[in-house]
Structure formats: structure tokens, C-alpha cells
Scaffold this active site. Structure first.
Site, PDB file in Angstrom:
ATOM      1  N   ILE A 251      -1.292 -10.256  -3.463  1.00 53.83           N
ATOM      2  CA  ILE A 251      -1.599 -10.821  -2.154  1.00 53.83           C
ATOM      3  C   ILE A 251      -2.859 -11.671  -2.218  1.00 53.83           C
ATOM      4  O   ILE A 251      -2.919 -12.779  -1.667  1.00 53.83           O
ATOM      5  CB  ILE A 251      -1.724  -9.707  -1.096  1.00 53.83           C
ATOM      6  CG1 ILE A 251      -0.349  -9.081  -0.835  1.00 53.83           C
ATOM      7  CG2 ILE A 251      -2.308 -10.260   0.212  1.00 53.83           C
ATOM      8  CD1 ILE A 251      -0.382  -7.875   0.087  1.00 53.83           C
TER       9      ILE A 251
ATOM     10  N   GLY B 223       0.822  -1.200   0.000  1.00 55.74           N
ATOM     11  CA  GLY B 223       0.000   0.000   0.000  1.00 55.74           C
ATOM     12  C   GLY B 223       0.859   1.253   0.000  1.00 55.74           C
ATOM     13  O   GLY B 223       1.948   1.280   0.581  1.00 55.74           O
TER      14      GLY B 223
ATOM     15  N   HIS C 285      -1.798  -5.334  13.253  1.00 57.34           N
ATOM     16  CA  HIS C 285      -1.185  -5.009  11.960  1.00 57.34           C
ATOM     17  C   HIS C 285       0.153  -5.728  11.799  1.00 57.34           C
ATOM     18  O   HIS C 285       1.197  -5.102  11.625  1.00 57.34           O
ATOM     19  CB  HIS C 285      -1.012  -3.497  11.810  1.00 57.34           C
ATOM     20  CG  HIS C 285      -0.873  -3.072  10.370  1.00 57.34           C
ATOM     21  ND1 HIS C 285      -1.188  -1.805   9.936  1.00 57.34           N
ATOM     22  CD2 HIS C 285      -0.456  -3.746   9.258  1.00 57.34           C
ATOM     23  CE1 HIS C 285      -0.958  -1.710   8.632  1.00 57.34           C
ATOM     24  NE2 HIS C 285      -0.515  -2.872   8.203  1.00 57.34           N
TER      25      HIS C 285
ATOM     26  N   GLY D 267       0.454  -8.363   9.492  1.00 54.78           N
ATOM     27  CA  GLY D 267       0.411  -9.145   8.269  1.00 54.78           C
ATOM     28  C   GLY D 267       1.733  -9.140   7.525  1.00 54.78           C
ATOM     29  O   GLY D 267       2.171 -10.166   6.998  1.00 54.78           O
TER      30      GLY D 267
ATOM     31  N   GLY E   8      -5.097  -9.029  -6.185  1.00 56.90           N
ATOM     32  CA  GLY E   8      -3.799  -8.735  -6.765  1.00 56.90           C
ATOM     33  C   GLY E   8      -2.827  -9.815  -6.353  1.00 56.90           C
ATOM     34  O   GLY E   8      -3.192 -10.985  -6.204  1.00 56.90           O
TER      35      GLY E   8
END
Length: 319
Positions: free
Chosen positions: A155, A79, A282, A284, A153
Site C-alpha cells: 500500500i 491487516g 474507515h 480506505g 509495503g
């Protein structure tokens, strides 16, 4: 072609000590900066800036105003929402590149972990262990479930690869544009209203953009089937927290969230105690899989830049 580095802007700022990255080209002067208050060198000489990882948007953009010769901004995240607002103020032609591929394995692994943990009620067992209680019963499996991946996408594709061995009944795929992927059709976001009621598990992998901000809002959530599980490994802002809370509190939906809005989730926030909700902080991307992949990305990108070759994963160009 990538814009070749100029003789006046050959400094490269890295959030990983350069001595720890094998194979960096000798053409540049490297400086280690991971968001500290003091800059490691004159920002005006920086041509290639690698954004500190997981240090927040304020740190990410802080040196940019002092980098007039900047040619490349490289994130270590898939991101780019933490740096995208600064792109219009960058020197014209500056490339913004993301870290597509760096987090596929780690984030997909966590998406599967959250899904399995929530379905099999692992948090319940952890609490029972703390209380020294034995709680047998019949619990849900991932097998025979229908899974919808929103944001198909790199991921999202990696998530599906990890779902297949678990004998899921069906995988539905949604992205910005329709296409045929190796494992089946990818539908456009416009198909979500008809696809959501079919899914037992909805996994969010999409980047945070103007289009996806609050995507999982009241309408989206209302179309999910009763008892469905929402898994978010994307960004907290993809989910409208105010719309999600009533669905959780009523018990109609469940959630497994690696990202939240707000983030970090403050003490006392109702998401902490919402029924059927599993929260991770968070994590990941930041796992043992991150560093070797990040180093390979930076080595490859910098060697391309030194050779004047096109950089990979360019997602925006300052104009």
C-alpha cells in the site's frame, strides 16, 4: 507446499456468494457466510474459512472454535489484527493469509484524496457552500511538499506511485527493515526521529502490530514539523489519540484520519471538533475496486489449495 485439503474438510466458507466468483475449483463444497447468526453448515467440515469483511473481530473469530479440521484462514484485509489473537488456538499447521494487493489501489487513492483535501481545505469549502459563502484565498498545494510514508509495503508503494505526478519535492520511506525499493531507499523505524522533522506530510500505512501500537505517540508527534499534516489510512491504534488531540487543538499539527481510536468514533468525541481535522469512516478499502480484486484473490488461492500448491500472502502458521 500448502497442506492439501482432506476428504473430511472440503467445505469452504465464503463471505461472497460463490456463484459470483468465476473459476472456483470443483473440488470443494462452498457455503456463503457473511457473519449471520446462523452458520450455513457444520463448521467441523470447514477446511478453508474466508473471514467476513468489515464485520469486526467478534464475528471474524466466532466460528473458529468449532472448526477442528481447519487448514486455511483467509482475510480480505491487509491487516490481520482482528484475527491474529485467535491463531494460537487454531489447529496446528493452519495458515493465516492476508489480502495483500486487494486494497492497494483503493487505499492509496484515499490517502491521496485525504492529503489533497486537507491541504487545499476542501472541508472549509464544503461548509462554505452549505452556508452559501464565497471564500477565496491562497491555499496549500501538494507540489513541492516532502512526504514521509510510514509502512512502506504494497500500500505504501502504491501511495508513492500516486504522489509522483503531483511534483512532490521528496518522498521518504520507512518500514520494519531497511531495503532498496524501486524508487529509493526504505529506512527502518529507528530512523523516524530524524526523518519526521523533514516531512510536511506523514502518511501512515503500517499494519497494527505490537510494534506499531501507539507508534504515533507523543514523541513521534512532537518531532513532526509545525503545520505538518498527519494522514492515517492504517489502523486507528497506530495513533495515540490522547497525544494527538493537544497537537490538533493547539493548531500545531493537522490530521486527515480514515481510521480512529476508538472506532467507530462515538458522538461527542473531541476528535470530531478538533481544528484542522478531516475524518472519513474507515473507507480506505471498501470501494468499487474491492470486489473484483477480492474475487480474483479467492479464485487464485482456492485453485492453489486444490492443487496442493503454496498459498500466497501467508503471514502466520498456527503451531
Amino acid at each position: 507446499m500448502a497442506t492439501a485439503p482432506s476428504s473430511e474438510a472440503t467445505d469452504v466458507w465464503l463471505p461472497i456468494p460463490p456463484a459470483q466468483i468465476d473459476g472456483l475449483p470443483d473440488a470443494f463444497t462452498y457455503h456463503f457466510w457473511d457473519g449471520e447468526e446462523e452458520f450455513p453448515a457444520d463448521p467441523a467440515r470447514c477446511g478453508f474459512y474466508v473471514v467476513p469483511y468489515m464485520k469486526g473481530p467478534v464475528v471474524a473469530v466466532r466460528p473458529l472454535a468449532d472448526m477442528p479440521r481447519l487448514r486455511v484462514v483467509q482475510t480480505l484485509t491487509a491487516g490481520i489484527d482482528h484475527v491474529a489473537p485467535a491463531v494460537p488456538r487454531l489447529p496446528a499447521g493452519t495458515l493465516l493469509c492476508n489480502a495483500r494487493g486487494v486494497h492497494d489501489a483503493s487505499t492509496a487513492e484515499l490517502a491521496l484524496t485525504l492529503t489533497l483535501a486537507a491541504l487545499r481545505q476542501v472541508p472549509t469549502f464544503v461548509r462554505a457552500q452549505d452556508a452559501e459563502e464565497w471564500r477565496p484565498g491562497l491555499y496549500e498545494a501538494l507540489a513541492d511538499k516532502s512526504v514521509l510514508i510510514v509502512g512502506y509495503g504494497a500500500i505504501g508503494s502504491a501511495v508513492e506511485e500516486r504522489l509522483v505526478p503531483f511534483e512532490v519535492a521528496d518522498v521518504l520511506r520507512v518500514a520494519r527493515t531497511t531495503r532498496d525499493a524501486a524508487r529509493g531507499p526504505v529506512h527502518a523505524f529507528t530512523r523516524l526521529p530524524e526523518l519526521l522533522p523533514r516531512a510536511d506530510v506523514v502518511i501512515l500505512c503500517t499494519p497494527l502490530t505490537e510494534e506499531t501500537q501507539g507508534l504515533a505517540g507523543a514523541g513521534f508527534l512532537s518531532r513532526m514539523k509545525d503545520g505538518a499534516l498527519l494522514v492515517n489510512v492504517a489502523r486507528g491504534g497506530v495513533v495515540d489519540t490522547k497525544s494527538l488531540l493537544p497537537e490538533l487543538e493547539s493548531g500545531r499539527l493537522r490530521a486527515a484520519l480514515d481510521v480512529t481510536d476508538p472506532e467507530p468514533l462515538p458522538p461527542g468525541h473531541p476528535l470530531w471538533s478538533a481544528p484542522g481535522t478531516l475524518i472519513t469512516p474507515h473507507v480506505g478499502g471498501p470501494s468499487s475496486a474491492f470486489l473484483p480484486r477480492a474475487k480474483r484473490l479467492l479464485r487464485d488461492q482456492l485453485n492453489r489449495w486444490a492443487a496442493g500448491e503454496p498459498l500466497e500472502h501467508t503471514v502466520a502458521v498456527a503451531g
